[in-house]
Enzyme design. Structure first.
Site, PDB file in Angstrom:
ATOM      1  N   SER A 296       1.142  -1.840   3.152  1.00 57.52           N
ATOM      2  CA  SER A 296       1.913  -1.916   1.902  1.00 57.52           C
ATOM      3  C   SER A 296       2.671  -3.226   1.835  1.00 57.52           C
ATOM      4  O   SER A 296       2.995  -3.837   2.867  1.00 57.52           O
ATOM      5  CB  SER A 296       2.927  -0.768   1.859  1.00 57.52           C
TER       6      SER A 296
ATOM      7  N   TYR B  53       9.468   4.865   5.905  1.00 58.47           N
ATOM      8  CA  TYR B  53       8.165   4.473   5.338  1.00 58.47           C
ATOM      9  C   TYR B  53       7.882   2.985   5.550  1.00 58.47           C
ATOM     10  O   TYR B  53       6.815   2.599   6.029  1.00 58.47           O
ATOM     11  CB  TYR B  53       8.153   4.805   3.843  1.00 58.47           C
TER      12      TYR B  53
END
Ligand code: NAD
Ligand code: MG
Length: 292
Positions: free
Chosen positions: A184, A197
């Protein structure tokens, strides 16, 4: 040819309703584009055997559709609560040259990861493409509200599962095979509120590069895709605070969130022989928010 800024229109009422985790594409509003009506394959992956985690929805669904239309056999994995999305994805894969299956279960459990690989090899004979795409993202504003349970579960789903699946799969991956990990932009530009995360995505980026150097001795390439803000159920089911959803993705230079369909060609490229000289690479698909 089309202006990419206006390729997709998003209204500003997007949190309708907020979903429980895991979120479903079936009730995502507005609905996302996974390439159902647009992706055209041309045999780039003919005969290859692919396992895609989180293949029921979002980016994973778009990748499953593209891989199948490129001629691959495809297995998708997802959680039991996602049966509706899984069935819809399988329906989209019908009529392609390759075969398709769903294997349902929780990859945060080591035993299931090993079983998922075993079942995949029983069905397909080998694993030529492993897409480690499943992910957990729950936004928590303050450190004191971030529980140990959530921290551990995010790591188990995003990082440990990637290790367990990869380790079990590699003995069944021939030279020429490809591993693709969904990392990401959060790996490079971590947000407050995504402590667990974002740090798993940092781990995935390093894991990808280190693994690539290990596995090239076996002729296996390993790369990552770093999406920017993409319109998927992950964001509506706790991934973003509700008040941010209506303007999700508008901060990037493109001025809008990406659609899962806009990610699939990058996964196809990294899976296919076209990227034969590419390994240890992280490819951004971010609407202009740059990786370092
Ligand atoms: P998504 O919710 O559609 O997909 C995530 C999938 O992960 C779920 O469908 C679910 O099947 C799977 N999953 C979660 N926990 C699991 C578990 N314990 N066992 C098995 N499966 C489990 O959302 P998405 O946005 O398409 O996410 C796909 C990947 O893309 C994730 O790794 C995510 O971190 C990454 N990503 C997404 C964005 C974005 O903005 N949507 C941005 C960057 C990276
Ligand atoms: Mg899902």
């Amino acid at each position: 040819m089309q202006d990419p800024r206006t390729q997709y229109s998003m209204d500003n009422k997007r949190s309708n309703p907020e979903q429980p985790d895991p979120g479903l594409d079936t009730i995502l509003k507005p609905q996302a584009d996974h390439g159902e009506n647009s992706y055209q394959g041309c045999n780039r992956l003919a005969g290859r055997k692919a396992l895609i985690t989180g293949g029921d929805s979002g980016i994973g669904r778009a990748v499953a559709i593209a891989f199948a239309r490129e001629g691959a056999d495809v297995i998708i994995n997802y959680l039991p609560d996602e049966e509706k999305d899984g069935k819809e994805t399988l329906k989209q894969l019908e009529g392609c040259d390759g075969k398709s299956w769903a294997i349902v279960g929780d990859i945060s459990q080591q035993d299931f990861c090993q079983d998922l690989i075993k079942q995949s090899v029983d069905k397909m004979g080998s694993i030529d493409i492993l897409v480690n795409n499943a992910g957990k993202q729950i936004f928590v504003e303050e450190l004191e509200e971030l529980s140990s349970e959530q921290f551990c579960q995010t790591y188990a789903t995003n990082v440990f599962a990637m290790f367990w699946l990869t380790k079990a799969a590699v003995p069944h991956m021939p030279p020429g095979a490809s591993i693709i990990n969904s990392t990401s932009i959060q790996s490079y530009q971590p947000s407050a509120g995504l402590l667990d995360y974002a740090s798993t995505k940092g781990a995935i980026t390093s894991f990808t590069k280190s693994l690539a150097k290990m596995l090239i001795n076996k002729g296996i390439r390993v790369n990552g895709v770093a999406p920017g803000p993409i319109w998927t159920p992950l964001q509506q089911s706790g991934g973003q605070p509700a008040e941010k959803l209506d303007h999700f993705g508008e901060h990037v230079p493109m001025g809008r969130p990406g659609q899962p369909a806009e990610l699939a060609p990058t996964y196809v490229y990294l899976a296919s022989q076209e990227s034969s000289y590419v390994t240890a690479e992280i490819m951004g698909v971010t609407g202009g928010a740059h990786l370092p």
